[in-house]
Design a protein around this motif. Structure first.
Motif, short mmCIF file in Angstrom:
data_model
loop_
_atom_site.label_atom_id
_atom_site.label_comp_id
_atom_site.label_asym_id
_atom_site.label_seq_id
_atom_site.Cartn_x
_atom_site.Cartn_y
_atom_site.Cartn_z
N ALA A 81 0.83 -1.21 0.00
CA ALA A 81 0.00 0.00 0.00
C ALA A 81 0.86 1.26 0.00
CB ALA A 81 -0.93 0.00 1.20
N GLY A 82 2.15 1.09 0.29
CA GLY A 82 3.05 2.24 0.30
C GLY A 82 3.15 2.92 1.65
N ILE A 83 2.68 2.24 2.70
CA ILE A 83 2.69 2.84 4.03
C ILE A 83 4.05 2.67 4.71
CG2 ILE A 83 1.64 2.82 6.32
CD1 ILE A 83 -0.47 3.59 4.54
N ILE A 84 4.66 1.52 4.51
CA ILE A 84 5.93 1.27 5.17
C ILE A 84 6.98 0.81 4.16
CG2 ILE A 84 4.77 0.55 7.28
CD1 ILE A 84 5.62 -2.33 6.61
N THR A 85 8.23 0.85 4.57
CA THR A 85 9.32 0.28 3.78
C THR A 85 10.09 -0.70 4.64
OG1 THR A 85 10.47 2.31 4.31
CG2 THR A 85 9.79 2.02 2.03
N MET A 86 10.75 -1.63 3.97
CA MET A 86 11.52 -2.63 4.69
C MET A 86 12.85 -2.81 3.97
SD MET A 86 8.29 -5.25 5.10
CE MET A 86 9.10 -6.51 6.06
N GLN A 87 13.85 -3.20 4.77
CA GLN A 87 15.15 -3.42 4.16
C GLN A 87 15.91 -4.47 4.94
OE1 GLN A 87 17.65 0.06 3.67
NE2 GLN A 87 18.37 -0.80 1.73
N ARG A 88 16.57 -5.32 4.18
CA ARG A 88 17.35 -6.38 4.82
C ARG A 88 18.59 -5.79 5.48
NH1 ARG A 88 16.06 -11.96 3.59
NH2 ARG A 88 16.75 -12.78 5.59
N ARG A 89 18.87 -6.25 6.71
CA ARG A 89 20.07 -5.86 7.46
C ARG A 89 20.69 -7.16 7.95
NH1 ARG A 89 20.59 -1.59 6.28
NH2 ARG A 89 20.44 0.45 7.27
N GLY A 90 21.48 -7.79 7.08
CA GLY A 90 22.04 -9.08 7.45
C GLY A 90 20.95 -10.11 7.63
N HIS A 135 18.45 -9.90 9.64
CA HIS A 135 17.16 -9.31 9.98
C HIS A 135 16.62 -8.45 8.84
CE1 HIS A 135 17.46 -10.41 14.29
NE2 HIS A 135 18.75 -10.28 14.07
N ILE A 136 15.37 -8.08 8.98
CA ILE A 136 14.76 -7.11 8.07
C ILE A 136 14.15 -6.02 8.93
CG2 ILE A 136 12.95 -6.74 6.36
CD1 ILE A 136 13.36 -9.51 5.36
N VAL A 137 14.55 -4.78 8.70
CA VAL A 137 14.05 -3.67 9.51
C VAL A 137 12.92 -2.95 8.78
CG1 VAL A 137 16.24 -3.34 10.72
CG2 VAL A 137 15.80 -2.08 8.61
N CYS A 138 12.02 -2.39 9.56
CA CYS A 138 10.82 -1.76 9.02
C CYS A 138 10.72 -0.32 9.48
CB CYS A 138 9.56 -2.47 9.50
SG CYS A 138 9.66 -4.25 9.48
N ALA A 139 10.07 0.50 8.68
CA ALA A 139 9.81 1.88 9.09
C ALA A 139 8.66 2.44 8.28
CB ALA A 139 11.06 2.74 8.90
N VAL A 140 7.95 3.38 8.90
CA VAL A 140 6.87 4.07 8.21
C VAL A 140 7.45 5.00 7.17
CG1 VAL A 140 5.02 5.75 8.49
CG2 VAL A 140 5.30 3.93 10.17
N ASP A 141 6.83 5.05 6.00
CA ASP A 141 7.26 5.98 4.96
C ASP A 141 6.61 7.34 5.21
OD1 ASP A 141 7.71 7.47 2.69
OD2 ASP A 141 7.44 5.78 1.33
N PRO A 142 7.41 8.36 5.52
CA PRO A 142 6.84 9.67 5.85
C PRO A 142 6.06 10.27 4.69
CG PRO A 142 9.25 9.78 5.69
CD PRO A 142 8.89 8.34 5.62
N ASN A 143 6.43 9.91 3.46
CA ASN A 143 5.69 10.41 2.30
C ASN A 143 4.23 9.97 2.36
OD1 ASN A 143 7.96 11.59 0.98
ND2 ASN A 143 8.61 9.53 0.39
#
Lengths: 114, 114
Positions: free
Chosen positions: A74-83, A85-93
């Motif tokens: 939906a474009g609400i959050i983004t995720m990215q692999r960190r070794g 783990h996968i970290v998540c964060a809200v997309d401020p846009n």
DNA sequence: ATGTTAGTTCGATATATTTAGAAACGTAGA
DNA sequence: TCTACGTTTCTAAATATATCGAACTAACAT
């Protein structure tokens, strides 16, 4: 056009996903926005932490993973692999977009159907 | 508690209902807010006008009525009988609530599940 | 290579939602 | 009262969603 917005509201319209959203927003680290406007979390809770927090320790990861996917699509959050783990964060846009849609005086179309 | 908010987002998460919302917001008249904080539309489109505008003249009233009911139950809009018609309007309190939820820095709960 | 930890995808099932036609209901006016 | 109009409620069918367990993939450590 307005359907993208509807998709965002819909993503936030599930109690479990809204809890995920609240947790990420209250807990998540900085988000980098690159030249193309794409947002990437620099730091933030991992999927496992989200799961642990939202389910109260019951860790049914598959369900949370499903909801995270939906929030991402939906474009609400983004995720990215960190070794490992996968970290998540809200997309401020996304937040900006939603607030603008809620508060803009002008609706997208207008003919009062006389 | 957060479930009321989820219900509001959910109500806006359907394309048809979001179109209704957009139309009402762009088109609706003044809304009176009484002492108890209850909002009542003074003027605005009737159910039939909403239906006509949203469906493009196909007037499947039952479907629109259903969506209006859902928006009303979620607390997004208010409706009031005006003689033979029923007029609708967005409840400004609802918008304020949603925007605050989206923009408040503090999430409702917070323990980063170490 | 083997094992281990972190997440995702798949399959099944129960539940909810959207939609629409038909019938019922309430209001205003002849 | 009778009729027309505007709106809601009932019913049913197609579709979508949430959830869980099991199988799968990815990254790292030994």
């Amino acid at each position: 056009m307005g359907d993208q917005i509807a998709g965002m509201f819909k993503a936030l319209g599930d109690p479990t996903r809204l809890r995920i959203f609240n947790f990420l927003r209250s807990c998540c680290g900085p988000v980098a926005v690159d030249d193309s406007g794409e947002a990437r979390p620099l730091d933030g809770p991992t999927v496992g932490e989200v799961c642990c927090h939202v389910t109260g320790g019951d860790r049914i990861t598959s369900t949370i993973s499903h909801h995270l996917k939906e929030l991402r699509q939906a474009g609400i959050i983004t995720m990215q692999r960190r070794g490992k783990h996968i970290v998540c964060a809200v997309d401020p846009n996304a937040i900006r977009l939603l607030v603008e849609h809620l508060t803009s005086t002008q609706g997208d179309d207008h003919d009062c159907c006389e």
